[in-house]
Write a protein that holds these residues in place. Structure first.
Motif, short mmCIF file in Angstrom:
data_model
loop_
_atom_site.label_atom_id
_atom_site.label_comp_id
_atom_site.label_asym_id
_atom_site.label_seq_id
_atom_site.Cartn_x
_atom_site.Cartn_y
_atom_site.Cartn_z
N ARG A 178 0.86 -1.18 0.00
CA ARG A 178 0.00 0.00 0.00
C ARG A 178 0.90 1.23 0.00
O ARG A 178 1.63 1.48 0.96
N GLY A 180 1.36 5.37 -0.52
CA GLY A 180 0.76 6.70 -0.54
C GLY A 180 1.65 7.65 -1.32
O GLY A 180 2.87 7.64 -1.14
N THR A 203 -2.61 5.18 -3.12
CA THR A 203 -3.51 6.23 -2.63
C THR A 203 -2.83 7.58 -2.82
O THR A 203 -1.70 7.77 -2.36
N ALA A 222 -7.17 5.09 -5.01
CA ALA A 222 -7.96 5.97 -4.15
C ALA A 222 -7.34 7.35 -4.12
O ALA A 222 -6.14 7.52 -4.36
N GLU A 224 -7.45 10.86 -1.53
CA GLU A 224 -7.90 11.40 -0.24
C GLU A 224 -7.42 12.84 -0.10
O GLU A 224 -6.27 13.16 -0.39
N LEU A 235 -6.78 6.71 7.49
CA LEU A 235 -5.65 5.97 6.94
C LEU A 235 -4.55 5.67 7.97
O LEU A 235 -3.50 5.15 7.62
#
Length: 349
Positions: A178, A180, A203, A222, A224, A235
């Protein structure tokens, strides 16, 4: 000597303007490249305006260079006339120190020869970059641009591409991770594409809600908004890796809280002032805060090959060199999706 047309900054406060200078003739191990396209990096603005200090004038910026080989020295083996070649942020190094032997020439102990706003390894001859019609580079620092890539859109890979690829590789981005990406600009949009191509769940974290649709189009799973404090609760402890591309002041501690145990946050942006980091944010969870600076020549070639395999290039707006000052002003306002690229044919004559 080779007469070369360019655009240069003559002082820190002046707009870029036409400038003519002479390149050296290619030596036995050199490649002469007729430049086709040159990307416009945000660091070009910082250095042309002497915002980091130590700028050398006149300055011909540009280190995202793609062109066609026009001549090669008699000891060159990897390139022939007509090949498409690239030049990134460096044009030489000492080649003998530990970082150079370790394929990390950007950390050369004697100081790498940067493509512009620097000197050759003789520490006397100034280097001039890619806002120009041609360049002479040692074969060792010349990249092969794989067939199939759009040449204009491939130019930013030579800086924005390797700057984001290197930390993803160093921190072993892979399927199931994952990731970011903080900020969706010239660097951020490349980080999204590259991380997604490595199989990560991406993300995007941004203050600009208007970029949400673009984030998904680029491959993010995603988006955000970091203007919403609920994002940081939502998160918390979720991400394996954060690629932080922001050069504006922001709270590192808030983003460190998004990392899982032993997660890492890698800084690519350079805020103007030091940013406080709370020791507890690192200690709790064994989180790591790191930085990354471009990549070595071998890793840059690896990145280009990866991009060719996955069909990755930068999202660009092509401009003639005569619009470079307007482009600088637009970049400062965030008015580009996501990289300007100069068509060097506009310098003809």
């Amino acid at each position: 000597m080779l007469k070369t047309n360019s655009y240069a900054a003559h002082t820190a406060g002046s707009p870029l303007a036409p400038y003519s200078f002479e390149r050296r003739e290619p030596g036995p191990e050199d490649v002469l490249i007729d430049i086709l396209y040159c990307g416009v990096c945000h660091s070009d603005i910082h250095q042309a305006r002497d915002e980091w200090g130590g700028s050398i004038f006149p300055m011909v910026p540009g280190h995202e260079i793609v062109g066609r080989v026009a001549a090669v020295g008699d000891k060159v083996t990897r390139f022939k006339v007509g090949d498409i070649a690239g030049v990134g942020c460096m044009v030489d190094s000492c080649r003998t120190c530990h970082p150079c032997h370790d394929d990390h020439e950007q950390f050369c102990e004697k100081g790498a020869a940067w493509t512009y706003n620097g000197t050759e390894m003789d520490r006397h001859t100034p280097t001039f970059g890619g806002y120009s019609t041609r360049i002479v580079v040692a074969e060792r620092f010349t990249l092969k641009v794989p067939a199939g890539l759009d040449l204009a859109a491939a130019a930013p890979l030579l800086c924005a591409g390797i700057t984001t690829y290197s930390p993803l590789r160093q921190w072993q981005c892979s399927p199931g991770n994952r990731v970011g990406v903080v900020g969706l600009g010239g660097l951020g949009h490349m980080a999204v594409k590259l991380a997604a191509s490595m199989g990560a769940e991406v993300t995007v974290l941004s203050t600009s809600a208007a970029k949400g649709a673009d984030a998904l189009r680029l491959g993010a799973h995603a988006f955000e908004s970091t203007r919403d404090q609920a994002t940081f609760k939502k998160l918390a402890g979720r991400l394996d890796l954060i690629i932080d591309t922001i050069s504006a002041p922001h709270d590192y501690n808030a983003y460190l809280g998004l990392l899982r145990v032993r997660g890492a946050m890698v800084l690519l942006g350079v805020p103007p002032q030091p940013t406080p980091v709370a020791a507890f944010m690192l200690i709790s969870g064994n989180r790591r805060l790191a930085g990354s600076l471009i990549g070595g020549i071998a890793e840059t070639q690896e990145m280009l090959d990866h991009c060719a395999k996955h069909g990755i290039v930068s999202d660009i707006e092509v401009i003639p060199i005569q619009k470079i000052n307007e482009a600088y002003d637009r970049m400062m306002k965030g008015d580009v999706r996501y990289r300007f690229v100069i068509d060097i044919a506009s310098l003809a004559g």
